[in-house]
Design an enzyme around this catalytic site. Structure first.
Site, PDB file in Angstrom:
ATOM      1  N   ILE A 197       0.831  -1.201   0.000  1.00 21.47           N
ATOM      2  CA  ILE A 197       0.000   0.000   0.000  1.00 21.47           C
ATOM      3  C   ILE A 197       0.866   1.251   0.000  1.00 21.47           C
ATOM      4  CG2 ILE A 197      -1.896  -1.169   1.162  1.00 21.47           C
ATOM      5  CD1 ILE A 197      -1.043   0.182   3.768  1.00 21.47           C
ATOM      6  N   GLY A 200       0.600   6.576   3.948  1.00 26.59           N
ATOM      7  CA  GLY A 200      -0.432   7.573   4.209  1.00 26.59           C
ATOM      8  C   GLY A 200       0.073   8.988   4.050  1.00 26.59           C
TER       9      GLY A 200
END
Length: 270
Positions: A197, A200
């Site tokens: 991923i 953030g």
């Protein structure tokens, strides 16, 4: 986890995490700009002769502070999550230099099933605050802390697109975030994700570039940024950015059916 361990979370409030001197070069600032999506044609972000350093680069310089709290045993680093981030810019970062950063634990909120640790990093150029969600460390009798801000009212009056790229997480790792979930498929699978991923902080910082373009602002003129991490982003995804403009500030969210960055706010000088 014992009751004694539960009570230890609140004791971290106000703890000094130390001062560190960090150095960086123009090359570091340019690599960061490319990692968060600057275009090769944006010469004042990627060309040393005209360089303006993106304010969010500060977050990579200060990443040692939340890592320091985890290394001291305040929470389980395998289960803790980066819940939200704030950045206040006091003055522009120089093209290269040496900064003295001081870090401390701010509030420690008791959410019942979890604790939320705030880590604040300060210097003459910025103040950055991490909120770290630590499951299993609540229940120590502290205050719950502020609730999530209400969603903006009405239809968005600004729209943009955040176009991530396939190699973005791998490139962003070189700025200092070396967690395996951003590069190793096996590590991503262990946290229930089908593939690595995007970081953030990369998503949040990258969103300020299309936002600035849509506002007619320069991304290096960012003076305030905050946002809550609510869902993973995968490198290569294109995500809508919806904004509610209010003067020189904009409340925004990234994502559509699944919102990846929620409750966000940015403000640009000028």
């Amino acid at each position: 986890m014992t009751a004694v361990e539960h009570k230890q979370a609140g004791a971290w409030r106000g703890v000094d995490l130390g001062t560190r001197t960090v150095t960086y070069t123009e090359r570091d600032a340019i690599m960061y700009a490319l990692a968060v999506g600057a275009e090769a044609t944006e010469l004042d972000l990627v060309f040393e002769d005209r360089l303006r350093v993106l304010p969010t680069f500060a977050l990579t310089l200060a990443q040692w502070a939340p890592d320091e709290l985890g290394s001291r045993g305040a929470f389980d680093t395998k289960t803790a999550l980066h819940g939200s981030q704030e950045l206040k810019v006091l003055k522009p970062l120089p093209r290269s230099g040496e900064l003295s950063l001081t870090a401390s634990v701010g509030e420690v909120w008791d959410k019942g099933a979890a604790a939320v640790f705030e880590v604040k990093v300060e210097c003459e150029y910025f103040v950055a605050t991490w909120s770290l969600f630590a499951p299993g460390y609540g229940g120590f009798g502290g205050e719950r802390g502020p609730s999530k801000p209400p969603a903006p009212e009405g239809e968005p009056n600004l729209s943009a697109e955040l176009a991530t790229f396939e190699t973005q997480a791998a490139l962003y790792r070189l700025t200092g975030d070396l967690h395996h979930i951003h590069i190793d498929p096996a590590a991503a699978e262990r946290i229930g994700q089908p593939r690595p991923i995007l970081q953030g902080l990369c998503t949040l910082a990258a969103s300020t570039l299309p936002l600035a373009r849509a506002l007619g602002a320069h991304p290096a003129d960012l003076v305030e940024l905050s946002g809550r991490f609510s869902a993973p982003v995968f490198p290569g995804q294109a995500l809508p950015v919806r904004g509610w403009r209010d003067g020189d500030a904009v409340e925004f969210e990234v994502g559509s059916d699944t919102v990846a960055i929620a409750g966000a706010r940015a403000r640009f000088a000028g």
